[in-house]
Write a protein that holds these residues in place. Structure first.
Motif, PDB file in Angstrom:
ATOM      1  N   LEU A  75       0.826  -1.197   0.000  1.00 21.05           N
ATOM      2  CA  LEU A  75       0.000   0.000   0.000  1.00 21.05           C
ATOM      3  C   LEU A  75       0.867   1.257   0.000  1.00 21.05           C
ATOM      4  O   LEU A  75       2.078   1.207   0.239  1.00 21.05           O
ATOM      5  CB  LEU A  75      -0.926   0.001   1.214  1.00 21.05           C
ATOM      6  CG  LEU A  75      -1.922  -1.165   1.290  1.00 21.05           C
ATOM      7  CD1 LEU A  75      -2.597  -1.200   2.657  1.00 21.05           C
ATOM      8  CD2 LEU A  75      -2.956  -1.054   0.193  1.00 21.05           C
ATOM      9  N   LEU A  81      -0.962  -5.918   2.104  1.00 20.19           N
ATOM     10  CA  LEU A  81      -2.230  -6.630   2.212  1.00 20.19           C
ATOM     11  C   LEU A  81      -2.104  -7.957   1.476  1.00 20.19           C
ATOM     12  O   LEU A  81      -1.716  -7.989   0.304  1.00 20.19           O
ATOM     13  CB  LEU A  81      -3.385  -5.827   1.609  1.00 20.19           C
ATOM     14  CG  LEU A  81      -3.963  -4.638   2.382  1.00 20.19           C
ATOM     15  CD1 LEU A  81      -5.199  -4.109   1.659  1.00 20.19           C
ATOM     16  CD2 LEU A  81      -4.300  -4.996   3.814  1.00 20.19           C
ATOM     17  N   SER A 136      -1.582  -9.945   6.411  1.00 17.53           N
ATOM     18  CA  SER A 136      -1.576  -8.502   6.156  1.00 17.53           C
ATOM     19  C   SER A 136      -0.952  -7.778   7.338  1.00 17.53           C
ATOM     20  O   SER A 136      -1.224  -8.098   8.495  1.00 17.53           O
ATOM     21  CB  SER A 136      -3.000  -7.979   5.933  1.00 17.53           C
ATOM     22  OG  SER A 136      -3.499  -8.383   4.681  1.00 17.53           O
ATOM     23  N   ASN A 139      -2.014  -2.371  11.279  1.00 21.40           N
ATOM     24  CA  ASN A 139      -2.125  -0.927  11.050  1.00 21.40           C
ATOM     25  C   ASN A 139      -2.419  -0.248  12.383  1.00 21.40           C
ATOM     26  O   ASN A 139      -3.568  -0.125  12.779  1.00 21.40           O
ATOM     27  CB  ASN A 139      -3.239  -0.618  10.051  1.00 21.40           C
ATOM     28  CG  ASN A 139      -3.345   0.870   9.740  1.00 21.40           C
ATOM     29  OD1 ASN A 139      -2.501   1.659  10.173  1.00 21.40           O
ATOM     30  ND2 ASN A 139      -4.369   1.263   9.004  1.00 21.40           N
ATOM     31  N   SER A 146     -10.091   3.863   7.347  1.00 24.38           N
ATOM     32  CA  SER A 146      -8.929   3.266   6.691  1.00 24.38           C
ATOM     33  C   SER A 146      -9.257   1.983   5.950  1.00 24.38           C
ATOM     34  O   SER A 146      -8.637   1.677   4.922  1.00 24.38           O
ATOM     35  CB  SER A 146      -7.814   3.017   7.719  1.00 24.38           C
ATOM     36  OG  SER A 146      -8.202   2.040   8.679  1.00 24.38           O
ATOM     37  N   ASP A 150      -8.237   1.079   2.160  1.00 23.24           N
ATOM     38  CA  ASP A 150      -7.479  -0.132   1.824  1.00 23.24           C
ATOM     39  C   ASP A 150      -8.153  -0.885   0.684  1.00 23.24           C
ATOM     40  O   ASP A 150      -7.493  -1.373  -0.235  1.00 23.24           O
ATOM     41  CB  ASP A 150      -7.374  -1.047   3.049  1.00 23.24           C
ATOM     42  CG  ASP A 150      -6.341  -0.566   4.061  1.00 23.24           C
ATOM     43  OD1 ASP A 150      -5.664   0.446   3.800  1.00 23.24           O
ATOM     44  OD2 ASP A 150      -6.212  -1.219   5.118  1.00 23.24           O
TER      45      ASP A 150
END
Length: 373
Positions: A75, A81, A136, A139, A146, A150
């Motif tokens: 990302l 991810l 993943s 965060n 968010s 994503d």
């Protein structure tokens, strides 16, 4: 007599002096006592800090972390991810769906569409691990918004085009509200399947919300209350041994309806083992942070959302079982009643995991993609 009295008085004085000296042996100087109190207080604070501080996550690919086995994208903020592609190749697909998994799940738990329907309709499904789950990256700055961003970036990097469908189950279903709020222009349609409800959404009537809240197991009421009012205690509350923590995290079968238990008993135990994938980076960045987001303070109210498909170019569907013991049906009915553009489907006798009923996932997907066709 006077002499005897003086002797007794003198003896008493000496005895009192001896006692005073003995007591002084056990009396701390005031300065020392203050120092000891400070040390004890600091020690107590240090213990409390260590108790409530979650351990660092075991990030996939790090020296002490799990291995990377799934395809991943990077990302814009540097996180990764992990994802899984199911169905027909996306360049040949007529319908492209992004699936958002629920609590204590991962990319492997996508909605089980039959191969026949996949081929008949030309369906491509992209299932991914939400932040902190599976493979993943966590965060630490995860917010209500968010997850929608994503999803949008995932779709862009994998070339899904300008519009795509989204389906979310349970806590993943709740997060579909964020897609309707923040990326409605990217959606071709949306399905919320047994979506979790936040008891503190402002539009919910206080009496109805309180009644639904009190129907939860007492230990779950406390776990949810901590996640809302004291999120910094969420890790400690769900790992301490003094009080019962979340029954969902501890997989208490009492949270399921009779139909749910019957469905679970029929699941094949010979399928690929994926349970370990879910929490392998740590429970805080996956389960606990999920609770903090789901039951925290949202910066929007789903009931205030406007129809993203005012020209009927798409549709939004909400599916519920009326015997769901995890998500209150009364609050779901209220939300659906306030949003007339929602296609509300209520299944009598069904619990929380009704998508596992044979053929049900096909029905959900057909309804989303084809409407009444």
């Amino acid at each position: 007599m006077a002499g005897a009295s003086r002797k007794i008085s003198a003896a008493s004085a000496r005895a009192h002096t001896r006692k005073a000296k003995q007591c002084s042996l056990f009396r701390f100087p005031s300065g020392l006592l203050k120092k000891i109190s400070v040390v004890l207080f600091v020690g107590l604070l240090a213990w409390a800090y260590q108790a409530i501080k979650p351990p660092p996550p075991k990030i996939c690919g790090s020296p002490d972390g799990p291995p990377i086995t799934a395809p991943r994208i990077k990302l814009s903020d540097g996180r990764h991810l992990a994802y899984k592609e199911i169905g027909v190749p996306k360049d040949k697909a007529k319908y492209k769906i992004i699936f958002v998994h629920g609590f204590d799940s991962c990319r492997h738990h996508a909605i089980p569409i039959s191969p026949e329907v996949v081929e008949e309709l030309g369906i491509y499904v992209l299932s991914f691990d939400r932040a902190g789950y599976g493979e993943s990256d966590p965060n630490p700055k995860r917010t209500v918004k968010s997850i929608a961003l994503d999803i949008e970036e995932l779709a862009d990097q994998l070339g899904l085009g300008s519009k795509f469908y989204v389906i979310g189950f349970s806590m993943g279903g709740q997060l579909i509200w964020t897609c309707l709020k923040y990326i409605p222009h990217r959606l071709a349609g949306a399905a919320l399947v047994a979506p979790v409800i936040n008891y503190w959404w402002p539009s919910l009537p206080a009496n109805l919300s309180k009644e639904a809240y009190q129907q939860q197991h007492p230990q779950d009421q406390w776990a949810i209350r901590v996640a809302h009012y004291a999120p910094w205690l969420t890790y400690w509350w769900n790992t301490q041994k003094w009080f019962p923590a979340s029954s969902v995290i501890h997989q208490n079968p009492d949270v399921f309806s009779r139909q749910d238990k019957d469905l679970l008993s029929k699941l094949s135990t010979g399928k690929e083992s994926m349970v370990h994938d879910v929490r392998q980076q740590g429970e805080f960045e996956s389960l606990h942070r999920d609770m903090m987001i789901s039951f925290g303070t949202w910066n929007f109210d789903p009931v205030d959302l406007e129809n993203p498909f005012s020209n009927n170019e798409g549709s939004v569907h909400l599916w519920m079982g009326d015997e769901d013991r995890l998500v209150p049906i009364s609050l779901q009915r209220y939300i659906a009643g306030k949003l007339p553009w929602i296609h509300y489907h209520e299944l009598p006798g069904s619990g929380h995991i009704f998508p596992l009923i044979p053929g049900m996932s096909d029905t959900i997907v057909r309804s989303l993609l084809l409407g009444d066709k």
